[in-house]
Design a protein around this motif. Structure first.
Motif, mmCIF file in Angstrom:
data_model
loop_
_atom_site.group_PDB
_atom_site.id
_atom_site.type_symbol
_atom_site.label_atom_id
_atom_site.label_comp_id
_atom_site.label_asym_id
_atom_site.label_seq_id
_atom_site.Cartn_x
_atom_site.Cartn_y
_atom_site.Cartn_z
ATOM 1 N N ILE A 521 0.845 -1.189 0.000
ATOM 2 C CA ILE A 521 0.000 0.000 0.000
ATOM 3 C C ILE A 521 0.881 1.240 0.000
ATOM 4 O O ILE A 521 1.859 1.330 0.757
ATOM 5 N N LEU A 522 0.567 2.188 -0.881
ATOM 6 C CA LEU A 522 1.251 3.481 -0.963
ATOM 7 C C LEU A 522 0.191 4.561 -0.847
ATOM 8 O O LEU A 522 -0.765 4.583 -1.631
ATOM 9 N N THR A 523 0.349 5.482 0.120
ATOM 10 C CA THR A 523 -0.692 6.481 0.379
ATOM 11 C C THR A 523 -0.367 7.852 -0.199
ATOM 12 O O THR A 523 -1.100 8.811 0.046
ATOM 13 N N LEU A 524 0.711 7.985 -0.961
ATOM 14 C CA LEU A 524 0.996 9.220 -1.692
ATOM 15 C C LEU A 524 0.614 9.020 -3.154
ATOM 16 O O LEU A 524 0.840 7.941 -3.714
ATOM 17 N N PRO A 525 0.048 10.042 -3.803
ATOM 18 C CA PRO A 525 -0.360 9.879 -5.204
ATOM 19 C C PRO A 525 0.852 9.821 -6.126
ATOM 20 O O PRO A 525 1.818 10.572 -5.960
ATOM 21 N N LEU A 526 0.779 8.931 -7.109
ATOM 22 C CA LEU A 526 1.819 8.861 -8.132
ATOM 23 C C LEU A 526 1.498 9.769 -9.312
ATOM 24 O O LEU A 526 2.406 10.280 -9.970
ATOM 25 N N TYR A 527 0.188 9.977 -9.568
ATOM 26 C CA TYR A 527 -0.230 10.788 -10.709
ATOM 27 C C TYR A 527 -1.585 11.390 -10.367
ATOM 28 O O TYR A 527 -2.426 10.736 -9.743
ATOM 29 N N ASP A 528 -1.815 12.643 -10.758
ATOM 30 C CA ASP A 528 -3.057 13.318 -10.362
ATOM 31 C C ASP A 528 -4.041 13.503 -11.505
ATOM 32 O O ASP A 528 -5.033 14.216 -11.372
ATOM 33 N N GLY A 529 -3.776 12.873 -12.633
ATOM 34 C CA GLY A 529 -4.620 13.045 -13.808
ATOM 35 C C GLY A 529 -4.020 13.995 -14.817
ATOM 36 O O GLY A 529 -4.454 14.026 -15.976
#
Length: 554
Positions: A521-529
């Motif tokens: 589980i990773l709770t930081l976004p990798l891409y925001d759209g």
């Protein structure tokens, strides 16, 4: 002699007086009277009959199979009674003839078959098998305490203290005659010797089948008129028959072709079917059911062009590779985030050597399909929305049971939830969590350090404008827990203290000698759209390469 004549009048007077005032023996009481029973019918569903009386007094009755309103009807059969000689003739008419309500057919010669359909004791009103009856009794010298009743199909009388009920007559043919008898019982256990009786012509009602509400994908949920599935698809339906669902004997389905020999039979108690091993391509599925009298329901289908809310195309996709990318970001209408993850898998796995699944706003209606979709693969990359609105939600919580089963079955899961409140993840139990940026701003140049290898360190490359979380796993729930990333020491204005974990990997014990698959589980976004969020120290590609080279291995 004088003595005899003097006492004789007195003797006669006493004798007559005793006879006048004598009472019957109490051991031989007055005979009680039996109660009487009365019966009435409430017509719940009437198939209309229109009586006509001709100038000569002859009577014509029209038996109808359909009607549109009080004016336009379709004639099924006709009964003509000749008042001159009392003869009754029954005619059956071509049901394609459309006739005006009230037309006197006594002089017509369209009849082609003479039949006797109706018991002369029956009401000249054909009804369906659902009958609501009311009854009551009266007793001139006591109280009615109950009733015995029976239908013509019953071998024994049934007792009740009710004075009405709804019955479903067990019709087994297209048209049949049934009778109902009921007799009152009083407090002396006397029964009505002449039970009330009702004779009813009953017409079989065809069964109905319909898809379970919302069990087929809605266009509003998938944001498309095309429903894509993998080779497993479950269909769920509901049955109804006015004559009672127990009269439904068969369910049939077919794919693409409705020829007479194409239909496959299912048992009448089935309420769903899961199709598996479907080949790639376009499909239409059809269903119908049949009752014991041989009447068939109307056919239903998916897709259905008359249902504008449901998907209009159903396409089965092939299974490609052993990695599935799950797009749980419905607001990313241009699929920028899906394309970003796909580009990373192109590098790690080889171009297009994987499958993807765009969920939309709702998971498939059946959890069987969710589990099947996951179990086609060994590794799942599941990304969620960068942020949500009231009209859109992530679906991973609803897939919780399927995710747990997938992991326990040996599958590996990477999941990237961002905007969430519920922390009760059964697939990754948490001890506690903290919000890293209470003000909703995580600035660039914040380092995300690797607990495995410093060459895997990441860095925030552009502002993260949503609240994100650090966490501490509940280590007691895992067999092994490995921290992968944590936040570096906070800088001025940062909202966290210490070095909270933002990425961790866990594994469960399935048996004394076997471990589950791995869940990351990773709770930081990798891409925001629109842009990558962790590109400040090389791209996250190195993280995915590490997962598939070191962790997600056989």
């Amino acid at each position: 002699m004088r003595f005899y004549f003097f006492y004789l009048p007195i003797f006669l007077f006493i004798s007559l007086s005793c006879q006048r005032w004598d009472y019957k023996d109490p051991s031989n009481p007055v005979e009680t009277l039996a109660p009487e029973t009365h019966l009435s019918l409430i017509a719940l569903d009437t198939i209309w009959v229109a009586p006509q009386v001709g100038e000569t007094g002859d009577t014509t009755l029209f038996y109808l199979i359909d009607y549109y309103d009080s004016v336009y009807v379709i004639i099924d059969s006709m009964e003509v009674t000749d008042t001159t000689n009392g003869d009754t003739t029954y005619w059956t008419y071509d049901t394609s003839n459309y006739l005006w309500w009230g037309t006197d057919l006594s002089g017509e010669e369209q009849g082609f078959e003479t039949i006797s359909l109706f018991d002369t004791l029956a009401f000249h009103t054909i009804t369906t098998s659902k009958q609501e009856l009311s009854w009551w009794g009266d007793d001139p010298d006591g109280d009615v305490v109950g009733y015995y009743y029976r239908w013509s199909t019953d071998s024994d009388w049934n007792y009740t203290e009710e004075e009405g009920g709804i019955f479903y007559v067990p019709i087994r043919t297209e048209l049949d005659i049934f009778s109902f008898e009921i007799k009152a019982v009083d407090n002396d256990r006397n029964e009505d010797t002449s039970p009330a009786k009702l004779v009813l012509p009953i017409k079989n009602s065809p069964p109905q089948i319909s898809f379970r509400y919302l069990s087929n994908p809605q266009i509003a949920d998938i944001s498309s008129d095309t429903s894509y599935t993998f080779p497993t698809r479950t269909f769920i339906w509901d049955l109804y028959d006015q004559d009672g669902n127990e009269t439904i004997t068969d369910i049939f389905y077919t794919l693409n072709d409705t020829c007479d020999t194409c239909w496959q039979r299912l048992d009448s108690d089935a309420s769903s079917i899961t199709l598996t091993n479907l080949d790639e391509g376009l499909y239409t599925i059809y269903f119908k059911c049949k009752d014991i009298a041989g009447a068939e329901s109307k056919m239903i289908q998916f897709p259905d062009s008359t249902n504008e809310n449901e998907a209009q195309i159903w396409k089965v996709k092939p299974i490609i590779g052993d990695v599935l990318i799950v797009d749980d970001y419905p607001l990313d209408g241009d699929n920028n985030t899906l394309n970003w993850f796909s580009s990373k898998m192109d590098t790690v796995l080889g171009e297009s050597n994987y499958s993807f699944w765009e969920i939309g706003d709702e998971l498939p209606f059946s959890a069987t399909d969710v589990s099947a979709n996951l179990n086609y693969f060994k590794h799942i990359i599941w990304f969620t929305a960068y942020n949500n609105t009231a009209a859109s939600n992530d679906t991973y919580n609803s897939a919780e049971a399927s995710l747990v089963n997938f992991i326990m079955g040996g599958g590996n899961l990477f999941i990237n939830p961002i905007d969430f409140e519920d922390t009760t993840f059964t697939w990754f139990p948490m001890d506690s969590m903290t919000t890293l940026n209470p003000n909703g701003r995580l600035r660039s140049q914040r380092v995300v350090e690797s607990a495995i290898d410093s060459t895997l360190d990441l860095e925030v490359s552009s502002l993260i404008a949503v609240k994100v979380k650090g966490f501490w796993p509940d280590e007691s729930e895992f067999e092994t827990v490995t921290e992968l990333y944590y936040m570096a020491d906070p800088q001025n204005g940062d909202g966290w203290t210490g070095n909270p974990t933002v990425c961790s990997m866990g594994q469960y014990k399935v048996s004394p000698t076997e471990l589950s698959g791995k869940v990351v589980i990773l709770t930081l976004p990798l891409y925001d759209g629109n842009r990558s969020k962790l590109d400040g120290n090389g791209t996250p590609l190195k993280f995915f390469q590490y997962l598939f080279d070191e962790e997600f291995i056989e």
